[in-house]
Design a protein around this motif. Structure first.
Motif, PDB file in Angstrom:
ATOM      1  N   PRO A 188       0.802  -1.228   0.000  1.00  0.00           N
ATOM      2  CA  PRO A 188       0.000   0.000   0.000  1.00  0.00           C
ATOM      3  C   PRO A 188       0.836   1.281   0.000  1.00  0.00           C
ATOM      4  O   PRO A 188       0.272   2.377   0.034  1.00  0.00           O
ATOM      5  CB  PRO A 188      -0.793  -0.125   1.308  1.00  0.00           C
ATOM      6  CG  PRO A 188       0.101  -0.901   2.212  1.00  0.00           C
ATOM      7  CD  PRO A 188       0.917  -1.828   1.341  1.00  0.00           C
ATOM      8  N   SER A 189       2.168   1.170  -0.018  1.00  0.00           N
ATOM      9  CA  SER A 189       2.986   2.363   0.248  1.00  0.00           C
ATOM     10  C   SER A 189       2.700   3.503  -0.732  1.00  0.00           C
ATOM     11  O   SER A 189       2.684   4.664  -0.335  1.00  0.00           O
ATOM     12  CB  SER A 189       4.474   2.001   0.282  1.00  0.00           C
ATOM     13  OG  SER A 189       4.850   1.411  -0.931  1.00  0.00           O
ATOM     14  N   SER A 190       2.448   3.184  -2.008  1.00  0.00           N
ATOM     15  CA  SER A 190       2.207   4.283  -2.950  1.00  0.00           C
ATOM     16  C   SER A 190       0.831   4.913  -2.727  1.00  0.00           C
ATOM     17  O   SER A 190       0.544   5.992  -3.228  1.00  0.00           O
ATOM     18  CB  SER A 190       2.360   3.803  -4.389  1.00  0.00           C
ATOM     19  OG  SER A 190       1.381   2.830  -4.687  1.00  0.00           O
ATOM     20  N   LEU A 191      -0.019   4.219  -1.977  1.00  0.00           N
ATOM     21  CA  LEU A 191      -1.331   4.791  -1.659  1.00  0.00           C
ATOM     22  C   LEU A 191      -1.272   5.648  -0.400  1.00  0.00           C
ATOM     23  O   LEU A 191      -2.166   6.447  -0.137  1.00  0.00           O
ATOM     24  CB  LEU A 191      -2.360   3.675  -1.445  1.00  0.00           C
ATOM     25  CG  LEU A 191      -2.684   2.787  -2.648  1.00  0.00           C
ATOM     26  CD1 LEU A 191      -3.571   1.625  -2.231  1.00  0.00           C
ATOM     27  CD2 LEU A 191      -3.354   3.606  -3.751  1.00  0.00           C
ATOM     28  N   THR A 192      -0.242   5.445   0.384  1.00  0.00           N
ATOM     29  CA  THR A 192      -0.186   6.127   1.688  1.00  0.00           C
ATOM     30  C   THR A 192       0.896   7.193   1.761  1.00  0.00           C
ATOM     31  O   THR A 192       0.870   8.027   2.655  1.00  0.00           O
ATOM     32  CB  THR A 192       0.086   5.098   2.811  1.00  0.00           C
ATOM     33  OG1 THR A 192       1.313   4.424   2.520  1.00  0.00           O
ATOM     34  CG2 THR A 192      -1.025   4.088   2.924  1.00  0.00           C
ATOM     35  N   LYS A 193       1.850   7.171   0.855  1.00  0.00           N
ATOM     36  CA  LYS A 193       2.947   8.152   0.973  1.00  0.00           C
ATOM     37  C   LYS A 193       2.433   9.558   0.643  1.00  0.00           C
ATOM     38  O   LYS A 193       1.422   9.710  -0.058  1.00  0.00           O
ATOM     39  CB  LYS A 193       4.108   7.757   0.071  1.00  0.00           C
ATOM     40  CG  LYS A 193       3.801   7.848  -1.407  1.00  0.00           C
ATOM     41  CD  LYS A 193       4.991   7.401  -2.240  1.00  0.00           C
ATOM     42  CE  LYS A 193       4.667   7.616  -3.719  1.00  0.00           C
ATOM     43  NZ  LYS A 193       5.724   7.203  -4.600  1.00  0.00           N
TER      44      LYS A 193
END
Ligand SMILES: Nc1ncnc2c1ncn2[C@@H]1O[C@H](COP(=O)(O)OP(=O)(O)OP(=O)(O)O)[C@@H](O)[C@H]1O
Ligand SMILES: [Mg+2]
Lengths: 422, 251
Positions: free
Chosen positions: A55-60
């Motif tokens: 999910p990192s690209s959704l949360t950064k």
């Protein structure tokens, strides 16, 4: 339990650019959601619910992408068109909402309203037993979206068209749909809301009401998005949601349906075309049966090639007393080469004794025998492959009840398939 | 028309040799039959001619009107006029029989530089041909061969043949699974297509089919070779005595 410092920092960075609306009609719900979010933190790969999808690209905090030029999917249909450009309601490009014959409001324009009692409510219910922080974030910070209330049969579908102009738009949209007893509505969505987007759709389907949802995502290459549908389904009601996904880097579509009335029907379905190692598409479904004689269907088919990844996590929970439940779940993938992968986690949890539930998941290559049969009749190999892929995917289109809409989706499917099988 | 010379074929994945030097020459307008024990290589011969993967040609050639077949893709062979009615017709869920037929007909026309048939013209022709084969409209609408009975599948093969109008037709056990009436129907379908410019290779186990489709030449295949060639009387001999005598004669 206090959130670890790293999680607090990550959350603070993510929401730094967002402002919490403290005055509007949904201020209470937003404030509560912000509190819930502070306790949840943002999802990370280590979370069980995100084991297949990073999910990192959704949360950064930062967003990158490209502005695609997409033709709208349902242009030929007679519908009430509502346009969002880079996540902002575009009145100039939209039809007159006041003339739609139903209650249809841009969230930004809404005053105190029936919506107050619904906003964030179904989302909050859907946080159990699994937390869905991105939906919580949406409830807290969404400033745009639509509020729709229908009391009879809506004369036309509402067609939401997304227009992305900025290569770095970060879009949060929150929709509320309230179907009063016996009402019926079709909601369409097409296009890409933003370079990154987070949409929540809360649907309250009252007794005897019918909700149809059909959306297309793509076929742009760069988008990253997460969508949540939270539905509450009363008795004798019908809920159907279908999604066609092509392209994009990361698309996570969650649907959390709770059936609480007897004799209702809830279907979620999806058709996915993925190409390239940068492609990841994830369907995560949770259907709860809490009442008797209801039917639920999860039907997903994905065609993947060139290292594309497809994910399916689906669960049917049949609560105690939900007798005569008919639950069905099937996720299938067609892998066009050896690099593509399909990851599936089907689950059943049943606490009633008189139910019929089945689930299955398959993964396979193109049927060589069928391919040869077609070729032996003079159909060129690529054409034959395209026919077989289309045949595989088109099976899901049966989930769309309206023939004109199904034909539109079929046309998109065939169009977008050319890129995949050429 | 079709000329097969010294054809040797083995399985691609294994060392198993199946065809061990097949020679066969079929002139324009002729009907040849091949009979032979189970596993002798009859279907393999038909698959290799049609271009199925999984086989390796280690020697020999096969030409259709002097064009080398073995180097072509299956679809090119079809466009060149070769047709194989499968022993086991394939089910293709999700692809409508009508779509399938029209795609095939138009693909071949296109490959030959002919104009594609309009939807209307196609429909007219297909309905008419289906009717003579007693294939009802419902079967045309259904996915290719899905849920068809054994006999319906075979009739569907003949319908495809009638629509594609190939010049070299190979029928692999088209009679198996047919009831007496269907056998007559299918034979009539085949006989209606017989013409000076069209040849047939009929693979069968039973004399019965050859009562309806009268062959000019009968071949016996055993263990990957044609071991005997004769007239229609050869089929009668097999029917009455089996293969034992014929095989003894070779060994
Ligand atoms: N793909 C394959 N893999 C393994 N064995 C094969 C394959 N294809 C053919 N064979 C073998 O080759 C031999 C010839 O098979 P083939 O199907 O050509 O026989 P046939 O003469 O058509 O028999 P029948 O009369 O039973 O239809 C058999 O022993 C069969 O098992
Ligand atoms: Mg055979």
């Amino acid at each position: 339990m206090a959130l670890p410092q790293v999680k607090q920092d990550a959350l603070a960075a993510r929401i730094a650019g967002l402002s919490l609306d403290a005055k509007g009609w949904a201020a209470n719900a937003r404030a509560t959601a912000a509190e819930r979010l502070a306790a949840q933190g943002l999802p990370v790969r280590r979370d069980e619910y995100w084991r297949y999808t990073d999910p990192s690209s959704l949360t950064k905090p930062e967003v990158s992408g490209a502005a695609p030029d997409l033709a709208p999917s349902f242009a030929a249909l007679d519908a009430v068109k509502v346009v969002f450009t880079d996540g902002v309601f575009d009145a100039g490009a939209s039809d007159d909402l006041a003339a739609a014959g139903i209650e249809l409001l841009s969230q930004a324009d809404a005053d105190i309203h029936w919506a107050q009692g619904l906003y964030g409510q179904l989302e909050a219910r859907g946080q159990n037993p699994v937390e869905r922080p991105l939906a919580t974030l949406n409830t807290a910070y969404a400033r745009e979206g639509l509020l729709i209330r229908v009391t009879g049969k809506a004369a036309k579908p509402v067609s939401v068209i997304y227009n992305q102009k900025s290569a770095s738009s970060d879009v949060i949209l929150h929709y509320l749909v309230k179907l009063e007893a016996g009402a019926e509505l079709t909601l369409l969505e097409s296009g890409t809301p933003g370079a990154r987007f987070n949409t929540v759709l809360e649907v309250d389907v009252a007794s005897g009401a019918k909700f149809h949802h059909i959306r297309t995502q793509g076929p742009d290459a760069e988008r990253r998005g997460v969508t949540h549908i939270f539905a509450h389904i009363a008795d004798n009601a019908l809920f159907k949601s279908f999604t066609l996904t092509a392209g994009g880097r990361l698309t996570r579509n969650e649907a959390i349906l709770e059936i609480t009335g007897d004799d209702s029907v809830a279907h979620v379905a999806g058709t996915v075309m993925g190409d390239g190692k940068d492609f990841l598409q994830d369907d995560t479904i949770f259907i709860t049966h809490a009442s008797e004689r209801c039917e639920s269907r999860q039907v997903y088919r994905k065609v993947l090639k060139n290292g594309a990844t497809g994910v399916f996590q689906g669960k049917i929970l049949v609560k105690q007393g939900a007798q005569k439940t008919d639950g069905y779940q099937m996720s299938q993938s067609l892998l066009l080469d050896e690099d593509a992968q399909f990851l599936a986690k089907p689950e059943l949890e049943i606490y009633a004794d008189d139910v019929k539930c089945s689930h299955g998941s398959t993964s396979g290559a193109i049927d060589e025998t069928a391919l040869f049969y077609l070729q032996s009749r003079g159909v060129p190999k690529r054409r034959a492959q395209a026919l077989l892929v289309l045949a595989f995917l088109a099976g899901v289109l049966e989930e769309i009840e309206d023939e004109a809409i199904a034909a539109e989706v079929q046309a998109r499917l065939e169009d977008w398939l050319h890129g995949l099988t050429d | 028309m079709l000329e097969i010379k010294n054809l040797h074929v083995k399985l691609e994945e294994e060392d198993k040799v199946i065809l061990k030097g097949v020679d066969l020459k079929i002139g324009a307008g002729e009907v040849h039959a091949i009979m032979g024990p189970n596993g002798s290589g009859k279907s393999t011969l038909s698959y290799v001619l049609a271009g199925r993967e999984g086989y390796e040609v280690t020697d020999g050639s096969a030409t259709l009107d002097d064009e080398e077949l073995l180097e072509m893709e299956p679809e090119e062979r079809a466009a060149a006029g070769l047709f194989l009615a499968f022993q086991y017709p394939v089910e293709i869920p999700g692809v409508g029989n009508m779509t399938f037929l029209r795609t095939a007909v138009n693909a071949q026309r296109k490959a030959r530089g002919e104009e594609e048939l309009s939807a209307g013209d196609f429909l007219k022709v297909v309905r008419e041909k289906a009717k003579t084969l007693k294939i009802d409209a419902d079967m045309l609408k259904r996915p290719v061969n899905v849920g068809f009975s054994g006999g319906e599948k075979k009739r569907n093969e003949i319908l495809q043949m009638a629509m594609l109008e190939p010049k070299m037709c190979i029928l692999d056990e088209t009679d198996s699974g047919l009831d007496v009436d269907a056998m007559k129907l299918v034979s009539e379908g085949v006989n209606a297509l017989r013409s000076e410019g069209r040849s047939f290779l009929v693979i069968t186990h039973y004399q019965r089919l050859l009562d309806h489709i009268k062959p000019d030449v009968v071949h016996i295949m055993a263990n990957g070779r044609i071991i005997k060639t004769g007239g229609p009387e050869l089929a009668l001999e097999v029917e009455n005595n089996g293969y034992a005598d014929l095989l003894d004669g070779v060994q």
